[in-house]
Design a protein around this motif. Structure first.
Motif, mmCIF file in Angstrom:
data_model
loop_
_atom_site.group_PDB
_atom_site.id
_atom_site.type_symbol
_atom_site.label_atom_id
_atom_site.label_comp_id
_atom_site.label_asym_id
_atom_site.label_seq_id
_atom_site.Cartn_x
_atom_site.Cartn_y
_atom_site.Cartn_z
ATOM 1 N N MET A 102 46.113 -105.718 26.817
ATOM 2 C CA MET A 102 44.976 -105.458 25.914
ATOM 3 C C MET A 102 45.464 -104.977 24.555
ATOM 4 S SD MET A 102 42.259 -103.519 28.346
ATOM 5 C CE MET A 102 40.991 -103.380 27.099
ATOM 6 N N GLU A 103 44.720 -105.337 23.549
ATOM 7 C CA GLU A 103 44.995 -104.793 22.214
ATOM 8 C C GLU A 103 44.059 -103.613 22.022
ATOM 9 O OE1 GLU A 103 45.040 -107.023 18.625
ATOM 10 O OE2 GLU A 103 46.368 -108.538 19.504
ATOM 11 N N ILE A 104 44.615 -102.426 22.103
ATOM 12 C CA ILE A 104 43.754 -101.237 22.064
ATOM 13 C C ILE A 104 43.883 -100.546 20.711
ATOM 14 C CG2 ILE A 104 43.222 -99.034 23.184
ATOM 15 C CD1 ILE A 104 44.613 -100.133 25.699
ATOM 16 N N SER A 105 42.734 -100.256 20.116
ATOM 17 C CA SER A 105 42.743 -99.462 18.877
ATOM 18 C C SER A 105 42.313 -98.035 19.220
ATOM 19 C CB SER A 105 41.767 -100.064 17.869
ATOM 20 O OG SER A 105 41.518 -99.122 16.861
ATOM 21 N N PHE A 106 43.171 -97.088 18.888
ATOM 22 C CA PHE A 106 42.893 -95.697 19.271
ATOM 23 C C PHE A 106 42.269 -94.869 18.141
ATOM 24 C CE2 PHE A 106 46.017 -96.830 22.484
ATOM 25 C CZ PHE A 106 45.507 -96.203 23.604
ATOM 26 N N SER A 107 42.123 -95.466 16.971
ATOM 27 C CA SER A 107 41.752 -94.639 15.812
ATOM 28 C C SER A 107 40.435 -93.891 16.024
ATOM 29 C CB SER A 107 41.696 -95.493 14.553
ATOM 30 O OG SER A 107 40.850 -96.587 14.774
ATOM 31 N N SER A 108 39.405 -94.603 16.477
ATOM 32 C CA SER A 108 38.110 -93.943 16.653
ATOM 33 C C SER A 108 38.178 -92.910 17.784
ATOM 34 C CB SER A 108 37.061 -95.016 16.908
ATOM 35 O OG SER A 108 36.188 -94.647 17.897
ATOM 36 N N ALA A 109 38.871 -93.269 18.879
ATOM 37 C CA ALA A 109 38.972 -92.351 20.020
ATOM 38 C C ALA A 109 39.718 -91.071 19.640
ATOM 39 C CB ALA A 109 39.693 -93.039 21.174
ATOM 40 N N VAL A 110 40.780 -91.222 18.868
ATOM 41 C CA VAL A 110 41.543 -90.046 18.449
ATOM 42 C C VAL A 110 40.701 -89.178 17.513
ATOM 43 C CG1 VAL A 110 43.545 -89.304 17.073
ATOM 44 C CG2 VAL A 110 43.821 -91.050 18.819
ATOM 45 N N GLY A 111 39.921 -89.824 16.657
ATOM 46 C CA GLY A 111 39.022 -89.087 15.748
ATOM 47 C C GLY A 111 38.035 -88.231 16.520
ATOM 48 N N VAL A 112 37.420 -88.848 17.557
ATOM 49 C CA VAL A 112 36.452 -88.096 18.370
ATOM 50 C C VAL A 112 37.158 -86.936 19.082
ATOM 51 C CG1 VAL A 112 34.887 -88.231 20.358
ATOM 52 C CG2 VAL A 112 34.922 -90.076 18.683
ATOM 53 N N THR A 113 38.364 -87.198 19.563
ATOM 54 C CA THR A 113 39.116 -86.157 20.278
ATOM 55 C C THR A 113 39.394 -84.962 19.366
ATOM 56 O OG1 THR A 113 40.142 -87.872 21.594
ATOM 57 C CG2 THR A 113 41.209 -85.733 21.640
ATOM 58 N N LEU A 114 39.801 -85.248 18.138
ATOM 59 C CA LEU A 114 40.086 -84.150 17.200
ATOM 60 C C LEU A 114 38.804 -83.378 16.876
ATOM 61 C CD1 LEU A 114 42.638 -85.832 14.772
ATOM 62 C CD2 LEU A 114 43.090 -84.376 16.749
ATOM 63 N N LEU A 115 37.706 -84.106 16.699
ATOM 64 C CA LEU A 115 36.420 -83.451 16.421
ATOM 65 C C LEU A 115 36.006 -82.600 17.622
ATOM 66 C CD1 LEU A 115 33.918 -83.116 14.607
ATOM 67 C CD2 LEU A 115 32.962 -85.155 15.680
ATOM 68 N N TRP A 116 36.384 -83.048 18.798
ATOM 69 C CA TRP A 116 36.037 -82.350 20.039
ATOM 70 C C TRP A 116 36.845 -81.051 20.178
ATOM 71 C CZ3 TRP A 116 34.257 -85.788 24.533
ATOM 72 C CH2 TRP A 116 33.888 -85.026 25.640
ATOM 73 N N LEU A 117 38.157 -81.163 19.933
ATOM 74 C CA LEU A 117 39.040 -80.050 20.308
ATOM 75 C C LEU A 117 39.345 -79.048 19.188
ATOM 76 C CD1 LEU A 117 41.561 -82.006 22.527
ATOM 77 C CD2 LEU A 117 39.588 -80.672 23.259
ATOM 78 N N LEU A 118 39.475 -79.525 17.955
ATOM 79 C CA LEU A 118 39.878 -78.599 16.887
ATOM 80 C C LEU A 118 38.870 -77.465 16.660
ATOM 81 C CD1 LEU A 118 41.680 -80.875 14.276
ATOM 82 C CD2 LEU A 118 42.667 -79.381 16.009
ATOM 83 N N PRO A 119 37.556 -77.737 16.688
ATOM 84 C CA PRO A 119 36.619 -76.618 16.516
ATOM 85 C C PRO A 119 36.765 -75.540 17.597
ATOM 86 C CG PRO A 119 35.485 -78.677 16.162
ATOM 87 C CD PRO A 119 36.834 -79.029 16.706
ATOM 88 N N SER A 120 37.177 -75.952 18.805
ATOM 89 C CA SER A 120 37.388 -74.947 19.862
ATOM 90 C C SER A 120 38.515 -74.002 19.452
ATOM 91 C CB SER A 120 37.745 -75.616 21.191
ATOM 92 O OG SER A 120 36.694 -76.446 21.599
ATOM 93 N N ILE A 121 39.611 -74.585 18.935
ATOM 94 C CA ILE A 121 40.741 -73.745 18.508
ATOM 95 C C ILE A 121 40.320 -72.852 17.341
ATOM 96 C CG2 ILE A 121 43.099 -73.754 17.591
ATOM 97 C CD1 ILE A 121 43.583 -76.398 18.939
ATOM 98 N N THR A 122 39.607 -73.430 16.365
ATOM 99 C CA THR A 122 39.272 -72.637 15.168
ATOM 100 C C THR A 122 38.330 -71.485 15.506
ATOM 101 O OG1 THR A 122 37.459 -74.118 14.570
ATOM 102 C CG2 THR A 122 39.590 -74.545 13.536
ATOM 103 N N VAL A 123 37.339 -71.745 16.363
ATOM 104 C CA VAL A 123 36.359 -70.684 16.619
ATOM 105 C C VAL A 123 36.945 -69.588 17.519
ATOM 106 C CG1 VAL A 123 35.121 -71.622 18.645
ATOM 107 C CG2 VAL A 123 33.908 -70.246 16.951
#
Lengths: 425, 298
Positions: A290-311
């Protein structure tokens, strides 16, 4: 420059090393098993194809009404109004409204409901079989006999469920967003399983599904462990008896704490990003064709996890600065526990719950319907992080100028003054 | 830019307790000693000048800059607190570099200044040692290096010799005298010997007030004719203790050689007038201002 010096302090600390170990161990034990083999194509004749949510009235309506009658007889309703569990007991006028809704749905009058004496709660119970082994079993609730009204349409039913949720005060099982996850969960058929598989293999769904599961697990860890690193580093000046040397320097409190906070967040994000990178590589290897593009998935992951670390970091900082490191750890622990307890595995993304969950490789539509809540939730925590951080700066500046000498804020400061009175005032 | 610290009618409270009472002081270039008992208000005054405390009333300016402008004051002030340490796992040079960044120094400035200071405080050989491996005296010297790092016009040093052995104390005092040539150095201590050896101008504080201000010579002059020595028996010693302040005693067989301060007429006694030292003069000053002085009391 200062940022890198703060990073070095963090990277050389034992607490940070332990943090890295915990992140890697949790990743290895929770998510890595999902990478052992590719998602299998469903085969005809399998016993179980998993579960799915359905919007079929004949499934949703009886289950929801049974739960509603059961909770009415119980006299209390489960709810998560702001992400935290609450057992709601209704006032008399709301009970009358609730009885009227049940009457419209079942024909049971308030008198019949209130007069019913044989009620027994249903659900999963633990017990022992004849050999003394522990077992779990499901028991149907004992309710008064009723038939679902044929005159109530599915649309009217959904409207009544919205009213029920309003009466309870919001956040109940009957609210629009979670109605299907509570009352529409059914076993998949082969066709449905195949359809889900095909959907999973379409577009960006595959990497997004994998990384949602990754984020689900990592999100739980990141809602608690950053507080330990934060508290240890935020206390370093005091523990090293270096506070006065730092306080008396020219640098502004905002610049100093921004460097420290930024360094903490960045350093704590690094091991998470490394596990993410590992996950991405493994997923790509699992599906070589498969030709997999991770850009959108990685974006969602960062949006998911970084606020947890910051708060978590910001709350740790402000409580450590203002009160004590122990309170910071205790408060974060309590918040984490309540958030974890109050969120369902799938389909329950609320606007305020610290932990966002989607513990499934599938249920893509469920996540998509909650996308707005997800984005709102994560943006809320970014905003809250900024507010808490600025509060930490304010408290630091006050302490630095010797303005806080109260019982709570200036505990360290007061102790010093106490020393002064007895010693070197 | 003015080269003085001006303190005018400064008051400071900790809750109901008044820590500084209407302090008025003008401090010029060179070493200035703040002498006083534990709890006299020296540290509070020092912290106030280092912008780590705020006054309730009065005016303070450091080299013409009002104390309210904390950032500007901090850029021209070096502070060595009484109780301090540094990140134990950091190397000596690294620690100074970190504090230099906090003082807003450029990389080039730090690179030039840190070796010079390490040489000055005789810690060049320890630049790669971790702070936790330094002795108490070395840490104090590192403390003075960090305070001088950004080449401040004012150096505030709080009880710097407390806990040091005699050799380190002398070395430290000499170091302070050396750096005081180009700047205002404010030294607080309750050890009279430190002041005697280093400061020309001094102020004596007690219970938040300035009791006396002048030169060491004036302080000694003030006590002239009030200090005596005698070798006495036990009974006579008790009488001296009741009438005066004993500043030193040396047991010699059944008799005691005693040094004391006395304001009463000593004609007709065998008491021998003695040249006052700084310790005698300090004790006499406290006594003169109505402070209860316990010297020699059992």
């Amino acid at each position: 420059m200062l940022f890198f010096k703060e990073c070095k302090k963090i990277l050389c600390s034992l607490t940070f090393v332990l943090y890295v170990v915990v992140v890697f161990v949790m990743y290895g034990s929770q998510f890595v098993p999902a990478l052992e083999s590719p998602v299998a194509v469903p085969q005809v004749g399998e016993d179980y194809y998993g579960t799915t949510e359905t919007d079929r009235p004949e499934v949703v309506m009886p289950a929801a009404v049974e739960s509603l009658v059961s909770e009415y007889l119980e006299g209390s309703y489960d709810a998560y109004p702001v992400g935290f569990y609450k057992q709601v007991k209704l006032k008399e006028k709301d009970t009358v409204k609730m009885a009227a809704i049940i009457e419209e749905l079942t024909g049971l009058s308030k008198e019949e409901l209130d007069g019913f004496e044989g009620y027994e709660m249903g659900g999963l119970f633990g017990g022992r079989d004849e050999n003394g082994n522990e077992i779990m079993y499901y028991k149907e609730p004992v309710l008064p006999g009723y038939e679902l009204s044929e005159t109530v349409s599915y649309e009217r039913f959904r409207e009544l469920m919205r009213q029920v949720d309003d009466i309870i005060g919001g956040g109940s099982k009957y609210k629009e967003e979670t109605l299907l996850s509570y009352f529409g969960t059914v076993e998949k058929t082969y066709e449905e399983a195949l359809e889900d598989y095909n959907e999973l293999m379409t577009g960006d769904n595959l990497p997004e599904s994998y990384l949602r599961l990754f984020s689900d697990y990592a999100g739980i860890d990141l809602a608690i462990i950053p507080v330990f690193v934060c508290v240890a580093l935020w206390q370093l000046d005091k523990r090293s008896r270096m506070e006065a040397l730092v306080y008396s320097r020219k640098i502004s409190s905002l610049k100093l704490l921004l460097a420290r906070y930024g360094a903490l967040v960045c350093c704590m994000a690094v091991p998470v990003l490394l596990t993410l990178l590992h996950a991405v590589i493994e997923i790509a290897w699992l599906y070589p064709a498969m030709e997999i593009s991770f850009s959108s998935a990685v974006g969602v992951t960062l949006l998911w996890l970084l606020p947890s670390i910051t708060v978590v970091t910001a709350l740790g900082a402000v409580l450590t600065e203002a009160v004590s490191p122990l309170l910071a750890i205790f408060a974060q622990g309590a918040w984490w526990f309540l958030a974890l307890e109050s969120s369902d595995l799938v389909g329950d993304i609320t606007r305020f719950c610290l932990i966002v969950r989607h513990n499934s490789m599938g249920r893509i539509a469920t996540f998509e319907t909650q996308w707005e809540n997800f984005v709102w939730n994560r943006c809320f925590y970014v905003g809250l992080s900024a507010v808490l951080f600025l509060l930490a700066v304010l408290v630091y500046e006050w302490k630095r100028r010797g303005r806080l000498t109260g019982l709570v804020f200036g505990k360290g400061q007061s102790r010093k003054e106490g020393d002064d009175e007895n010693g070197t005032l | 830019m003015q080269n003085t610290i001006e303190i005018s009618h400064v008051n400071k409270f900790y809750g109901k307790k008044q820590a500084l009472k209407d302090i008025n002081l003008s401090i010029g270039q060179g070493m200035f000693g703040l002498l006083g008992r534990n709890g006299a208000g020296k540290t509070t005054l020092m912290k106030l000048l280092a912008t780590l405390h705020e006054k309730q009333s009065g005016e303070v300016s450091v080299c013409g800059i009002p104390i309210q402008k904390a950032k500007e004051i901090r850029s021209i002030t070096g502070y060595l607190p009484q109780d301090f340490s540094m990140y134990p796992s950091m190397k000596v040079e690294e620690c100074l570099d970190y504090l230099g960044v906090l003082s807003g120094m450029s990389r080039a400035e730090r690179k030039e200044r840190i070796p010079v200071l390490l040489k000055k405080v005789n810690l060049m050989g320890k630049k790669n040692s971790k702070v936790k491996s330094l002795s108490g005296g070395m840490k104090r010297r590192l403390g003075i290096a960090q305070a001088l790092l950004h080449d401040p016009k004012v150096l505030i040093v709080d009880e710097p010799t407390a806990g040091l052995d005699p050799e380190e104390r002398i070395r430290f005092r000499n170091l302070l005298c050396e750096v005081a040539k180009e700047r205002i150095v404010l030294l607080s201590t309750h050890i009279v010997g430190d002041i005697e050896a280093t400061c020309e101008q001094i102020a004596i504080m007690n219970e938040g007030e300035i009791l006396w201000r002048g030169t060491v010579t004036e302080l000694l002059e003030n006590a002239r004719g009030k200090v005596f020595m005698a070798t006495v028996a036990r009974d006579e010693l008790e009488k001296i203790k009741k009438k005066g302040i004993v500043t030193a005693m040396l047991q010699q067989g059944r008799n005691t050689e005693v040094r004391f301060i006395m304001e009463e007429d000593t004609n007709g006694t065998e008491y021998v007038p003695a040249e006052p030292n700084c310790e005698d003069a300090y004790m006499y000053c406290l006594h003169q201002h109505g402070c209860q002085v316990m010297g020699g009391e059992e």
